[in-house]
Motif scaffolding. Structure first.
Motif, PDB file in Angstrom:
ATOM      1  N   PRO A   1      54.275  41.522  21.581  1.00  0.00           N
ATOM      2  CA  PRO A   1      52.957  41.494  22.245  1.00  0.00           C
ATOM      3  C   PRO A   1      52.831  40.278  23.179  1.00  0.00           C
ATOM      4  CG  PRO A   1      52.712  41.822  19.885  1.00  0.00           C
ATOM      5  CD  PRO A   1      54.158  41.501  20.131  1.00  0.00           C
ATOM      6  N   TYR A   2      52.184  40.487  24.273  1.00  0.00           N
ATOM      7  CA  TYR A   2      51.941  39.406  25.233  1.00  0.00           C
ATOM      8  C   TYR A   2      50.536  39.556  25.795  1.00  0.00           C
ATOM      9  CZ  TYR A   2      53.015  43.010  28.718  1.00  0.00           C
ATOM     10  OH  TYR A   2      53.017  44.156  29.480  1.00  0.00           O
ATOM     11  N   LYS A   3      50.034  38.451  26.358  1.00  0.00           N
ATOM     12  CA  LYS A   3      48.701  38.486  26.968  1.00  0.00           C
ATOM     13  C   LYS A   3      48.822  38.978  28.391  1.00  0.00           C
ATOM     14  CE  LYS A   3      45.345  35.959  24.763  1.00  0.00           C
ATOM     15  NZ  LYS A   3      44.081  35.404  24.928  1.00  0.00           N
ATOM     16  N   ARG A   4      47.878  39.833  28.751  1.00  0.00           N
ATOM     17  CA  ARG A   4      47.807  40.323  30.130  1.00  0.00           C
ATOM     18  C   ARG A   4      46.357  40.343  30.568  1.00  0.00           C
ATOM     19  NH1 ARG A   4      48.224  46.898  30.289  1.00  0.00           N
ATOM     20  NH2 ARG A   4      46.285  47.254  29.132  1.00  0.00           N
ATOM     21  N   LYS A   5      46.199  40.390  31.884  1.00  0.00           N
ATOM     22  CA  LYS A   5      44.849  40.461  32.445  1.00  0.00           C
ATOM     23  C   LYS A   5      44.270  41.833  32.140  1.00  0.00           C
ATOM     24  CE  LYS A   5      44.874  39.772  36.768  1.00  0.00           C
ATOM     25  NZ  LYS A   5      44.783  39.578  38.216  1.00  0.00           N
ATOM     26  N   ARG A   6      43.021  41.849  31.704  1.00  0.00           N
ATOM     27  CA  ARG A   6      42.341  43.114  31.425  1.00  0.00           C
ATOM     28  C   ARG A   6      42.035  43.829  32.733  1.00  0.00           C
ATOM     29  NH1 ARG A   6      37.189  42.408  28.954  1.00  0.00           N
ATOM     30  NH2 ARG A   6      37.308  44.603  28.432  1.00  0.00           N
ATOM     31  N   PRO A   7      42.086  45.167  32.733  1.00  0.00           N
ATOM     32  CA  PRO A   7      41.748  45.920  33.952  1.00  0.00           C
ATOM     33  C   PRO A   7      40.349  45.594  34.466  1.00  0.00           C
ATOM     34  CG  PRO A   7      42.751  47.366  32.329  1.00  0.00           C
ATOM     35  CD  PRO A   7      42.523  46.039  31.654  1.00  0.00           C
ATOM     36  N   GLU A   8      39.422  45.286  33.562  1.00  0.00           N
ATOM     37  CA  GLU A   8      38.060  44.939  33.973  1.00  0.00           C
ATOM     38  C   GLU A   8      38.041  43.670  34.824  1.00  0.00           C
ATOM     39  OE1 GLU A   8      39.014  45.841  30.985  1.00  0.00           O
ATOM     40  OE2 GLU A   8      37.676  47.433  30.287  1.00  0.00           O
ATOM     41  N   ALA A   9      38.958  42.747  34.542  1.00  0.00           N
ATOM     42  CA  ALA A   9      39.015  41.503  35.322  1.00  0.00           C
ATOM     43  C   ALA A   9      39.433  41.795  36.759  1.00  0.00           C
ATOM     44  CB  ALA A   9      39.973  40.509  34.671  1.00  0.00           C
ATOM     45  N   ASP A  10      40.445  42.662  36.922  1.00  0.00           N
ATOM     46  CA  ASP A  10      40.851  43.047  38.276  1.00  0.00           C
ATOM     47  C   ASP A  10      39.732  43.781  39.000  1.00  0.00           C
ATOM     48  OD1 ASP A  10      43.418  41.978  38.426  1.00  0.00           O
ATOM     49  OD2 ASP A  10      44.349  43.758  37.559  1.00  0.00           O
ATOM     50  N   LEU A  11      39.102  44.695  38.305  1.00  0.00           N
ATOM     51  CA  LEU A  11      37.996  45.441  38.895  1.00  0.00           C
ATOM     52  C   LEU A  11      36.881  44.495  39.334  1.00  0.00           C
ATOM     53  CD1 LEU A  11      36.669  48.131  39.596  1.00  0.00           C
ATOM     54  CD2 LEU A  11      35.898  48.285  37.234  1.00  0.00           C
TER      55      LEU A  11
END
Length: 117
Positions: free
Chosen positions: A72-82
């Motif tokens: 598992p790794y941390k990634r930017k949430r799609p809501e943040a990009d939106l």
């Protein structure tokens, strides 16, 4: 409950549209046909941005993600990009609307400081 939330969302957008219409009511008549669509988009975006901000405040900008056997790794949430994309577009629309407003002429002071010297 979903229908009620949708009505609340629509009311919030209409209130924002009214607020923007008042702000941008000083636009010249020949340019007024351009603003309704911009105001509608700006109102929708502002309300949507507020909802996304609430989500991001609660759940954050990143999340743990794993795919298959990967660690598992941390990634930017799609809501943040939106949020980032919509915020940028909102700012562009507001700038367009503001650029359509009549330019204010600089106020003339009673006298020049140099003259009073």
């Amino acid at each position: 409950m979903a229908a009620e939330a949708q009505r609340d969302l629509e009311k919030a957008i209409k209130r924002e549209e009214s607020r923007l219409k008042k702000i941008y009511s000083g636009i010249e008549e020949k340019r007024k046909n351009v603003i309704p669509g911009l105001i509608q988009r700006a109102a929708f975006m502002r309300i949507s941005l507020e909802e996304l901000e609430q989500d991001l405040n609660i759940y954050g900008f990143t999340e743990w993600f794993s795919q298959g056997d990967q660690e598992p790794y941390k990634r930017k949430r799609p809501e943040a990009d939106l949020y980032n994309t919509m915020n940028s577009n909102y700012q562009k629309i507001i700038k367009q609307l503001t650029d359509l407003l009549p330019k204010e002429t600089p106020r003339q002071e009673d006298g020049d400081e140099f003259e009073t010297f």
